[in-house]
Scaffold this motif. Structure first.
Motif, PDB file in Angstrom:
ATOM      1  N   VAL A 173     -10.871  14.542   4.468  1.00 29.66           N
ATOM      2  CA  VAL A 173     -10.414  14.161   6.007  1.00 29.66           C
ATOM      3  C   VAL A 173     -10.679  12.833   6.120  1.00 29.66           C
ATOM      4  CG1 VAL A 173     -11.083  15.031   8.126  1.00 29.66           C
ATOM      5  CG2 VAL A 173     -10.981  16.738   6.548  1.00 29.66           C
ATOM      6  N   ASN A 174     -11.645  12.139   5.739  1.00 28.74           N
ATOM      7  CA  ASN A 174     -11.937  10.736   6.088  1.00 28.74           C
ATOM      8  C   ASN A 174     -10.833  10.135   5.327  1.00 28.74           C
ATOM      9  OD1 ASN A 174     -13.582   8.523   7.113  1.00 28.74           O
ATOM     10  ND2 ASN A 174     -14.039   8.155   5.073  1.00 28.74           N
ATOM     11  N   GLU A 175     -10.673  10.221   4.035  1.00 28.31           N
ATOM     12  CA  GLU A 175      -9.667   9.395   3.392  1.00 28.31           C
ATOM     13  C   GLU A 175      -8.577   9.416   3.930  1.00 28.31           C
ATOM     14  OE1 GLU A 175     -10.416  11.221  -0.508  1.00 28.31           O
ATOM     15  OE2 GLU A 175     -11.482   9.516  -1.071  1.00 28.31           O
ATOM     16  N   ILE A 176      -7.875  10.551   4.415  1.00 31.20           N
ATOM     17  CA  ILE A 176      -6.483  10.883   4.845  1.00 31.20           C
ATOM     18  C   ILE A 176      -6.607  10.238   6.300  1.00 31.20           C
ATOM     19  CG2 ILE A 176      -5.012  12.573   5.946  1.00 31.20           C
ATOM     20  CD1 ILE A 176      -5.879  14.711   3.653  1.00 31.20           C
ATOM     21  N   SER A 177      -7.558  10.160   6.887  1.00 29.95           N
ATOM     22  CA  SER A 177      -7.639   9.328   8.094  1.00 29.95           C
ATOM     23  C   SER A 177      -6.910   7.833   8.264  1.00 29.95           C
ATOM     24  CB  SER A 177      -8.952   9.509   9.088  1.00 29.95           C
ATOM     25  OG  SER A 177      -9.817   8.762   8.451  1.00 29.95           O
ATOM     26  N   HIS A 178      -7.038   7.311   6.981  1.00 28.59           N
ATOM     27  CA  HIS A 178      -6.692   5.939   6.774  1.00 28.59           C
ATOM     28  C   HIS A 178      -5.280   5.870   6.104  1.00 28.59           C
ATOM     29  CE1 HIS A 178     -10.758   4.583   7.757  1.00 28.59           C
ATOM     30  NE2 HIS A 178     -11.107   5.450   6.995  1.00 28.59           N
ATOM     31  N   TYR A 179      -4.333   6.858   6.226  1.00 25.66           N
ATOM     32  CA  TYR A 179      -3.337   6.831   5.722  1.00 25.66           C
ATOM     33  C   TYR A 179      -2.132   5.653   6.467  1.00 25.66           C
ATOM     34  CZ  TYR A 179      -0.968   8.800   9.774  1.00 25.66           C
ATOM     35  OH  TYR A 179      -0.179   9.032  11.265  1.00 25.66           O
ATOM     36  N   ASP A 180      -2.500   5.587   7.886  1.00 23.19           N
ATOM     37  CA  ASP A 180      -1.567   4.460   8.418  1.00 23.19           C
ATOM     38  C   ASP A 180      -1.857   3.181   8.265  1.00 23.19           C
ATOM     39  OD1 ASP A 180      -4.008   4.620   9.822  1.00 23.19           O
ATOM     40  OD2 ASP A 180      -3.210   5.083  11.780  1.00 23.19           O
ATOM     41  N   GLU A 181      -2.923   2.685   7.345  1.00 21.92           N
ATOM     42  CA  GLU A 181      -3.083   1.303   6.703  1.00 21.92           C
ATOM     43  C   GLU A 181      -2.360   1.138   5.806  1.00 21.92           C
ATOM     44  OE1 GLU A 181      -7.379   0.832   6.231  1.00 21.92           O
ATOM     45  OE2 GLU A 181      -7.866   1.922   7.979  1.00 21.92           O
ATOM     46  N   TYR A 182      -1.274   1.902   5.279  1.00 23.05           N
ATOM     47  CA  TYR A 182      -0.510   1.606   4.455  1.00 23.05           C
ATOM     48  C   TYR A 182       1.029   1.635   4.697  1.00 23.05           C
ATOM     49  CZ  TYR A 182      -4.885   2.954   1.398  1.00 23.05           C
ATOM     50  OH  TYR A 182      -5.887   3.023   0.801  1.00 23.05           O
TER      51      TYR A 182
ATOM     52  N   GLY B 248       0.916  -1.180  -0.194  1.00 25.33           N
ATOM     53  CA  GLY B 248      -0.101   0.255   0.054  1.00 25.33           C
ATOM     54  C   GLY B 248       0.987   1.353   0.040  1.00 25.33           C
ATOM     55  N   ILE B 249       0.501   2.212  -1.008  1.00 20.71           N
ATOM     56  CA  ILE B 249       1.190   3.470  -1.050  1.00 20.71           C
ATOM     57  C   ILE B 249       0.159   4.750  -1.121  1.00 20.71           C
ATOM     58  CG2 ILE B 249       2.775   5.062  -2.341  1.00 20.71           C
ATOM     59  CD1 ILE B 249       3.585   2.485  -3.722  1.00 20.71           C
ATOM     60  N   PHE B 250       0.111   5.376   0.141  1.00 16.35           N
ATOM     61  CA  PHE B 250      -0.673   6.444   0.161  1.00 16.35           C
ATOM     62  C   PHE B 250      -0.240   7.886  -0.055  1.00 16.35           C
ATOM     63  CE2 PHE B 250      -3.882   9.243   1.884  1.00 16.35           C
ATOM     64  CZ  PHE B 250      -5.212   8.734   2.025  1.00 16.35           C
ATOM     65  N   ILE B 251      -1.065   8.796  -1.028  1.00 20.99           N
ATOM     66  CA  ILE B 251      -0.422  10.013  -1.478  1.00 20.99           C
ATOM     67  C   ILE B 251      -1.013  11.185  -0.672  1.00 20.99           C
ATOM     68  CG2 ILE B 251       0.106  11.638  -3.317  1.00 20.99           C
ATOM     69  CD1 ILE B 251       1.441   8.807  -3.607  1.00 20.99           C
ATOM     70  N   LEU B 252      -0.179  11.731   0.000  1.00 16.86           N
ATOM     71  CA  LEU B 252      -0.753  13.125   0.986  1.00 16.86           C
ATOM     72  C   LEU B 252      -0.331  14.294   0.172  1.00 16.86           C
ATOM     73  CD1 LEU B 252       0.240  11.983   4.719  1.00 16.86           C
ATOM     74  CD2 LEU B 252      -2.019  12.044   3.554  1.00 16.86           C
ATOM     75  N   PRO B 253      -1.338  15.325   0.262  1.00 16.63           N
ATOM     76  CA  PRO B 253      -1.126  16.561  -0.145  1.00 16.63           C
ATOM     77  C   PRO B 253      -0.116  17.433   1.194  1.00 16.63           C
ATOM     78  CG  PRO B 253      -3.219  16.613   0.997  1.00 16.63           C
ATOM     79  CD  PRO B 253      -2.784  15.236   0.832  1.00 16.63           C
ATOM     80  N   PRO B 254       0.582  18.363   0.513  1.00 18.69           N
ATOM     81  CA  PRO B 254       1.326  19.123   1.698  1.00 18.69           C
ATOM     82  C   PRO B 254       0.711  19.700   2.570  1.00 18.69           C
ATOM     83  CG  PRO B 254       1.450  20.256  -0.290  1.00 18.69           C
ATOM     84  CD  PRO B 254       0.842  18.850  -0.684  1.00 18.69           C
ATOM     85  N   SER B 255      -0.765  20.282   2.334  1.00 14.93           N
ATOM     86  CA  SER B 255      -1.669  20.927   3.357  1.00 14.93           C
ATOM     87  C   SER B 255      -3.097  20.736   2.494  1.00 14.93           C
ATOM     88  CB  SER B 255      -1.133  22.379   3.348  1.00 14.93           C
ATOM     89  OG  SER B 255      -1.387  23.151   2.095  1.00 14.93           O
ATOM     90  N   MET B 256      -4.134  21.125   3.462  1.00 12.14           N
ATOM     91  CA  MET B 256      -5.457  21.146   3.022  1.00 12.14           C
ATOM     92  C   MET B 256      -5.755  22.384   1.945  1.00 12.14           C
ATOM     93  SD  MET B 256      -6.722  18.362   3.990  1.00 12.14           S
ATOM     94  CE  MET B 256      -8.589  18.422   3.812  1.00 12.14           C
ATOM     95  N   LYS B 257      -4.772  23.532   2.217  1.00 14.36           N
ATOM     96  CA  LYS B 257      -5.042  24.596   1.277  1.00 14.36           C
ATOM     97  C   LYS B 257      -4.534  24.438   0.138  1.00 14.36           C
ATOM     98  CE  LYS B 257      -3.827  29.745   1.350  1.00 14.36           C
ATOM     99  NZ  LYS B 257      -3.180  30.706   1.950  1.00 14.36           N
ATOM    100  N   ALA B 258      -3.624  23.673   0.109  1.00 12.68           N
ATOM    101  CA  ALA B 258      -2.913  23.280  -1.448  1.00 12.68           C
ATOM    102  C   ALA B 258      -3.787  22.491  -2.045  1.00 12.68           C
ATOM    103  CB  ALA B 258      -1.464  22.407  -1.010  1.00 12.68           C
ATOM    104  N   LEU B 259      -4.401  21.348  -1.304  1.00 11.07           N
ATOM    105  CA  LEU B 259      -5.379  20.430  -1.937  1.00 11.07           C
ATOM    106  C   LEU B 259      -6.377  21.257  -2.470  1.00 11.07           C
ATOM    107  CD1 LEU B 259      -6.110  17.318  -2.395  1.00 11.07           C
ATOM    108  CD2 LEU B 259      -7.473  17.591  -0.206  1.00 11.07           C
ATOM    109  N   GLU B 260      -7.053  22.111  -1.962  1.00 17.54           N
ATOM    110  CA  GLU B 260      -7.976  23.021  -2.407  1.00 17.54           C
ATOM    111  C   GLU B 260      -7.919  23.840  -3.618  1.00 17.54           C
ATOM    112  OE1 GLU B 260     -11.621  25.702  -0.664  1.00 17.54           O
ATOM    113  OE2 GLU B 260      -9.735  25.862   0.215  1.00 17.54           O
ATOM    114  N   ALA B 261      -6.454  24.446  -3.695  1.00 17.61           N
ATOM    115  CA  ALA B 261      -6.000  25.027  -4.672  1.00 17.61           C
ATOM    116  C   ALA B 261      -5.931  24.284  -5.871  1.00 17.61           C
ATOM    117  CB  ALA B 261      -4.743  25.751  -4.255  1.00 17.61           C
ATOM    118  N   ARG B 262      -5.444  23.005  -5.838  1.00 15.35           N
ATOM    119  CA  ARG B 262      -5.229  21.932  -6.951  1.00 15.35           C
ATOM    120  C   ARG B 262      -6.468  21.662  -7.510  1.00 15.35           C
ATOM    121  NH1 ARG B 262      -0.767  17.527  -4.560  1.00 15.35           N
ATOM    122  NH2 ARG B 262       1.033  19.427  -4.307  1.00 15.35           N
ATOM    123  N   LEU B 263      -7.622  21.219  -6.586  1.00 13.52           N
ATOM    124  CA  LEU B 263      -9.012  20.967  -7.129  1.00 13.52           C
ATOM    125  C   LEU B 263      -9.419  22.081  -7.676  1.00 13.52           C
ATOM    126  CD1 LEU B 263     -10.280  19.334  -3.973  1.00 13.52           C
ATOM    127  CD2 LEU B 263      -9.764  18.266  -6.124  1.00 13.52           C
TER     128      LEU B 263
END
Length: 206
Positions: A154-163, A120-135
């Motif tokens: 937020v819900n998706e990111i909460s599962h990052y530690d399953e990877y 499993g590989i999980f990709i995180l954005p550097p910040s929520m602000k950056a994520l919104e800007a990309r969208l």
């Protein structure tokens, strides 16, 4: 469980984190990597081809595949079904190819239950602000859609530690190098070397 010559990778991320850009760059750079093509009952969109974006089948055929336990994971999204075929994946793994499943954390759990060796590989954005800007920068979604994506993130990111691995996609080139490094390293795992180079190992030990 049967040992395969290729690795199965699960790639997950919230929408806008850059997951698609990363795996597309990897597909161009590494001829040993494939992206899984899912089955779906939805109609093809303009420009889509059967076997490239999806395998397009009718609902009856999809339900038959469920009954035959043909899927790694499957889900119903609104009125359509989506699923990942076991046979298609195993055929590629047996050829020694590395296969990427681009699925969410729920699908990842289904896959792990059937194939614990999946990486499993999980990709995180550097910040929520950056994520919104990309969208917003993609220019493809209305404001209400972006708001829903942000709430879901937020819900998706909460599962990052399953990877097993987490990549923070701040600088694309750095994130891409990290993704490549994971794929290269996984090809030297002992069980794979034992499977692929059994003749060499037997010769060295004789």
């Amino acid at each position: 469980m049967t040992q395969h010559k290729g690795n199965l990778f699960i790639l997950s991320a919230p929408s806008g984190a850059g997951k698609s850009s990363l795996y597309k760059a990897l597909l161009e750079a590494d001829s040993n990597v494939r992206i899984s093509v899912s089955h779906t009952t939805r109609a093809p969109r303009t420009g889509e081809q059967h076997g490239r974006e999806y395998f397009f089948i009718d609902s009856s055929s999809f339900l038959d595949m469920i009954a035959e336990d043909a899927f790694f994971e499957h889900a119903q999204v609104f009125d359509n079904y989506y699923g990942t075929s076991k046979k298609a994946i195993f055929d590629m793994l047996d050829q020694g190819l590395d296969v990427i499943l681009e699925i969410d954390w729920q699908g990842a759990r289904q896959v792990r239950a059937l194939y614990p060796d999946a990486i499993g590989i999980f990709i995180l954005p550097p910040s929520m602000k950056a994520l919104e800007a990309r969208l917003i920068g993609r220019g493809t979604d209305a404001e209400d859609v972006i708001a829903r994506r942000m709430a879901k993130a937020v819900n998706e990111i909460s599962h990052y530690d399953e990877y097993e691995y987490v990549i923070i996609n701040d600088d694309f080139e750095v994130a891409f190098e990290q993704l490549q490094a994971i794929f290269v390293a996984m090809r030297t795992r002992t069980p794979l070397i034992r499977e692929i180079h059994s003749d060499l190992i037997n010769d060295l030990l004789s």
